[in-house]
Design a protein around this motif. Structure first.
Motif, short mmCIF file in Angstrom:
data_model
loop_
_atom_site.label_atom_id
_atom_site.label_comp_id
_atom_site.label_asym_id
_atom_site.label_seq_id
_atom_site.Cartn_x
_atom_site.Cartn_y
_atom_site.Cartn_z
N TYR A 134 64.08 81.03 13.48
CA TYR A 134 62.87 80.41 14.28
C TYR A 134 62.72 81.35 14.93
O TYR A 134 63.35 82.97 14.90
CB TYR A 134 64.09 79.99 15.20
CG TYR A 134 62.97 79.97 16.91
CD1 TYR A 134 61.93 78.48 16.74
CD2 TYR A 134 63.29 80.50 17.80
CE1 TYR A 134 61.04 78.80 17.55
CE2 TYR A 134 62.53 80.08 18.88
CZ TYR A 134 60.96 79.07 18.64
OH TYR A 134 60.65 79.09 19.49
N GLY A 135 61.55 81.94 14.74
CA GLY A 135 60.58 83.33 15.43
C GLY A 135 59.92 84.41 13.98
O GLY A 135 59.66 85.41 14.11
N HIS A 136 59.66 83.49 12.83
CA HIS A 136 60.14 83.98 11.58
C HIS A 136 58.22 85.09 12.10
O HIS A 136 57.57 84.04 12.08
CB HIS A 136 59.67 83.33 10.75
CG HIS A 136 58.57 82.26 10.97
ND1 HIS A 136 59.25 80.83 10.86
CD2 HIS A 136 57.26 81.68 10.25
CE1 HIS A 136 58.05 80.09 11.50
NE2 HIS A 136 57.08 80.68 10.38
N ARG A 137 58.14 85.59 11.53
CA ARG A 137 56.72 86.13 11.15
C ARG A 137 55.74 86.20 10.82
O ARG A 137 56.41 85.27 8.70
CB ARG A 137 56.64 88.15 11.25
CG ARG A 137 57.45 88.46 12.15
CD ARG A 137 56.96 90.14 11.06
NE ARG A 137 57.76 90.36 9.77
CZ ARG A 137 57.32 90.75 8.85
NH1 ARG A 137 56.26 91.36 8.52
NH2 ARG A 137 57.76 91.09 7.50
N ALA A 138 54.73 85.65 10.51
CA ALA A 138 53.53 84.87 9.39
C ALA A 138 53.98 85.72 8.00
O ALA A 138 54.06 84.69 7.20
CB ALA A 138 52.38 85.09 9.87
N GLU A 139 54.01 86.93 7.96
CA GLU A 139 53.70 87.39 6.42
C GLU A 139 55.38 86.48 5.47
O GLU A 139 55.57 86.83 4.85
CB GLU A 139 54.16 89.29 6.47
CG GLU A 139 54.41 89.57 5.50
CD GLU A 139 53.30 89.58 4.19
OE1 GLU A 139 53.38 89.91 2.93
OE2 GLU A 139 52.28 89.45 5.26
N ASP A 140 56.12 86.53 6.69
CA ASP A 140 57.72 86.19 5.51
C ASP A 140 57.27 84.44 5.15
O ASP A 140 57.73 84.18 4.05
CB ASP A 140 58.55 86.15 7.04
CG ASP A 140 58.88 87.61 7.34
OD1 ASP A 140 58.80 88.16 6.51
OD2 ASP A 140 59.60 87.34 8.80
N GLY A 141 56.96 83.75 6.31
CA GLY A 141 56.16 82.41 6.23
C GLY A 141 55.59 82.30 4.83
O GLY A 141 55.71 81.66 4.00
N VAL A 144 57.30 83.07 1.35
CA VAL A 144 58.12 82.40 0.57
C VAL A 144 56.94 80.84 0.15
O VAL A 144 57.20 80.05 -0.66
CB VAL A 144 58.69 81.34 2.62
CG1 VAL A 144 59.51 80.08 1.70
CG2 VAL A 144 60.15 82.30 2.69
N ALA A 145 55.84 80.28 0.94
CA ALA A 145 54.67 79.57 0.41
C ALA A 145 54.30 79.78 -0.70
O ALA A 145 54.09 79.00 -1.26
CB ALA A 145 53.66 79.62 1.34
N VAL A 146 53.63 81.16 -1.26
CA VAL A 146 53.07 81.37 -2.15
C VAL A 146 54.63 81.27 -3.31
O VAL A 146 54.01 81.05 -4.61
CB VAL A 146 52.80 82.99 -2.29
CG1 VAL A 146 52.24 83.34 -3.49
CG2 VAL A 146 51.63 83.32 -1.01
N ALA A 147 55.71 81.68 -3.24
CA ALA A 147 56.49 81.70 -4.15
C ALA A 147 57.09 80.22 -4.40
O ALA A 147 57.56 80.18 -5.87
CB ALA A 147 57.83 82.66 -3.76
N LEU A 199 46.69 82.01 2.39
CA LEU A 199 46.71 81.81 1.62
C LEU A 199 45.84 82.36 -0.06
O LEU A 199 46.01 81.75 -0.37
CB LEU A 199 47.55 80.09 1.93
CG LEU A 199 48.18 79.02 1.12
CD1 LEU A 199 49.71 80.04 1.30
CD2 LEU A 199 48.61 77.85 1.68
N SER A 200 44.70 81.70 0.86
CA SER A 200 43.83 80.81 -1.15
C SER A 200 43.58 83.04 -1.40
O SER A 200 43.17 82.69 -2.22
CB SER A 200 42.31 81.58 -0.06
OG SER A 200 41.34 81.24 -0.95
N ARG A 201 43.71 84.11 -1.16
CA ARG A 201 44.14 84.78 -1.42
C ARG A 201 44.64 85.40 -2.19
O ARG A 201 44.88 85.65 -3.45
CB ARG A 201 43.62 86.05 0.19
CG ARG A 201 43.45 87.68 -1.10
CD ARG A 201 43.32 88.57 0.16
NE ARG A 201 44.75 88.66 0.84
CZ ARG A 201 45.60 89.27 0.73
NH1 ARG A 201 45.87 89.80 -0.72
NH2 ARG A 201 46.85 89.33 2.07
N ARG A 202 46.03 85.08 -1.75
CA ARG A 202 47.16 85.77 -2.34
C ARG A 202 47.47 84.13 -3.36
O ARG A 202 47.79 84.32 -4.68
CB ARG A 202 48.52 84.92 -1.26
CG ARG A 202 48.36 86.28 -0.21
CD ARG A 202 49.43 85.59 0.14
NE ARG A 202 49.35 86.57 1.63
CZ ARG A 202 49.76 87.67 2.21
NH1 ARG A 202 51.69 87.18 1.97
NH2 ARG A 202 50.36 88.54 3.30
#
Length: 358
Positions: A134-141, A144-147, A199-202
């Motif tokens: 909870y409270g995670h940073r956008a970079e962390d999310g 995880v999404a990309v991986a 997300l599109s860039r990554r």
């Protein structure tokens, strides 16, 4: 109540546009109507497509031919129940070509990320649910999404070139047209981020983003409990509370975009301050986070909404009472929504909806 999609008249802005360009835009819009009809209602004959879209026989024939050439649809003899309607002669059934591509769906919540890969026939090829802090940073999310997307594409044996795009849902208002997360209420680490662009860039694929309740409303309107209704209110009850509104078959956003913030309607005028700056908001009494705070003095091990619902369904009196109280508050807000907008139906979703009658 109609069980079919309804299409508003297609208008073409012709100012500064040549007749050829205007015609091209009209054809593209009509083609999208046919694809949407097949996506939502499944295989249909050309005659059924004509009736559903209101397009002429010649237009349907031309559009189907183009879609066949692009391998976006297939056409085969339909030997089902409708095959004998015209003197026993089988009709041809047009359907989306499921192998033509794949799509990525990403749901990011306050404490989780859920990702699925599906084909164009709406079959889920792979999926995964991962907890987040909870409270995670956008970079962390986003990492995880990309991986996870990379892993699931491999698991589903889907080549990157076949992915037509990704859709991302977030429990936050999204400003239009820049796609920025416009509030830090539920996802404080995402405020001011343009997640679709990132997300599109990554990932190297097109991506779109919207509020998760809006996407939930669209899903329920297309193929869920609100299918066939022109006016729907979808209330998502999870860590926070939001609503997506469907008006005349289309998403209603209001003048500035974030319509449907039912969680920040006042239910107790002199109640405590909310993070949004108001007093006595619905989220303070009925959201998953509020309920966890309420029960943890007596049940400190109940630290997720999932555990809260599980304990309530198992007969835990405290958890069941907390959810029942939440339901009453949400009912008051929903009643006001009915009086104001008069939707044909209200659909309740989100993690707390699993509690059902409780």
């Amino acid at each position: 109540m109609s069980d079919r999609l309804t299409y508003p008249p297609l208008t073409v802005e012709t100012a500064g546009m040549s007749g050829e360009n205007a015609q091209h835009r009209l054809r593209a819009g009509n083609k999208l109507r046919v694809v949407d009809e097949l996506r939502v209602r499944g295989p249909q004959s050309r005659a059924e497509l004509r009736r559903a879209t209101g397009l002429s026989r010649t237009t349907i024939s031309t559009l189907v031919a183009e879609l066949l050439a692009q391998r976006l649809v297939t056409e085969s003899d339909d030997h089902g129940a409708s095959a004998g309607r015209a003197g026993g002669r089988p009709s041809k059934s047009v359907r989306l070509n499921a192998s033509a591509g794949a799509a990525v769906s990403i749901d990011i919540g306050a404490r989780h990320i859920a990702i699925a890969i599906g084909d164009l026939g709406q079959q889920v090829l792979a999926r995964r649910w991962t907890p987040l802090e909870y409270g995670h940073r956008a970079e962390d999310g986003l990492k995880v999404a990309v991986a996870t997307v990379e892993d699931l594409l491999t698991e589903a044996a889907v080549d990157r070139s076949r992915v037509i795009g990704a859709a991302l849902g977030l429990p936050a208002p999204i400003s239009k047209p820049d796609g920025l997360v416009a509030s830090s209420t539920i996802l404080p680490g995402w405020a001011g981020v343009a997640p679709a662009d990132e997300l599109s860039r990554r990932l190297g694929i097109p991506a779109v983003v919207d509020n998760d309740a809006n996407l939930g409303a669209l899903a329920e309107a297309v193929s869920g409990a609100g299918s066939g209704a022109g006016q729907i209110a979808y209330i998502k009850v999870a860590s926070g509370i939001g609503a997506g509104l469907i008006q005349d078959g289309a998403l209603f956003r209001g003048s500035t975009g974030p319509a449907g913030e039912i969680g920040h309607t006042t239910v107790v005028e002199d109640g405590p301050f909310c993070r949004c700056g108001n007093r006595g908001c619905l989220e303070l009494y009925a959201s998953g986070l509020a309920l966890l705070e309420t029960v943890q003095s007596n049940a400190p091990d109940v630290d997720t909404v999932e555990k809260l619902v599980d304990r309530a369904l198992a007969g835990d009196a405290i958890c069941a009472r907390a959810i029942a109280d939440s339901g009453r508050h949400i009912g008051v807000a929903a009643a006001s929504l009915v009086n104001l907008l008069g939707p044909e139906c209200i659909v309740v979703g989100g993690e707390l909806s699993r509690a059902g009658d409780a």
